[in-house]
Design an enzyme around this catalytic site. Structure first.
Site, mmCIF file in Angstrom:
data_model
loop_
_atom_site.group_PDB
_atom_site.id
_atom_site.type_symbol
_atom_site.label_atom_id
_atom_site.label_comp_id
_atom_site.label_asym_id
_atom_site.label_seq_id
_atom_site.Cartn_x
_atom_site.Cartn_y
_atom_site.Cartn_z
ATOM 1 N N GLU A 48 -10.520 -6.278 6.979
ATOM 2 C CA GLU A 48 -11.709 -6.973 6.495
ATOM 3 C C GLU A 48 -12.329 -7.860 7.565
ATOM 4 O OE1 GLU A 48 -8.877 -6.490 2.928
ATOM 5 O OE2 GLU A 48 -8.701 -7.002 5.056
ATOM 6 N N CYS A 76 -6.428 -10.535 1.312
ATOM 7 C CA CYS A 76 -5.533 -11.688 1.334
ATOM 8 C C CYS A 76 -6.391 -12.955 1.308
ATOM 9 C CB CYS A 76 -4.648 -11.641 2.586
ATOM 10 S SG CYS A 76 -5.539 -12.007 4.118
#
Length: 149
Positions: A48, A76
């Protein structure tokens, strides 16, 4: 999500972990990224974050307003925060943090939706899209001899 899955497989082919992401604006892929943690010896080089860096370069600025990220796994807390700070409109993911933990990854058990709710973020989150296919990446990774760091 198919593009994010393909990006995760590209990362696995390069010896990385099975995580992939794409940023989309108006139906077109703006950027893609897969995990580069081992290759770059950078603990922050999650799919990401790599994808956000590439998307910001592509749009020529740090705001990704009007864009949505598709990620093979639930972000996360670090990645969820980066998605917020990049001003992405939303994030869609397949596999859950628990799927990653079951595969041996050292995930924190704080859900991305909790990061956004507790932090007061406007990021829209959608979980479980193509979950079986995304969670299956972990099985492919293990069968292929991948190692969890």
């Amino acid at each position: 999500m198919a593009e994010a899955i393909a990006e995760a497989r590209a990362g696995m082919a390069a010896g990385q972990s099975p995580f992939g992401a794409v940023v989309v604006r108006d139906g077109a892929v703006v950027a893609r990224g897969h995990n580069h943690v081992l290759a770059w010896t950078d603990a922050t080089a999650h799919a990401e974050v790599v994808c956000i860096r590439e998307a910001c370069r592509a749009v020529g600025g740090i705001s990704l307003a009007g864009c949505v990220m598709y990620s093979t796994c639930e972000p996360c807390p670090m990645c969820a925060s980066a998605i917020h700070w990049a001003r992405l409109d939303g994030v869609v993911w397949g596999a859950s943090i628990e799927d990653a933990r079951r595969a041996g990854f050292n995930e924190l058990s704080l859900a991305a939706t909790d990061v956004y709710r507790i932090g007061g973020s406007a990021v829209r989150a959608k979980a479980g899209v193509e979950r079986a296919a995304c969670a299956g990446l972990f099985d492919e990774f293990v069968r292929g001899g991948g190692r969890v760091y």
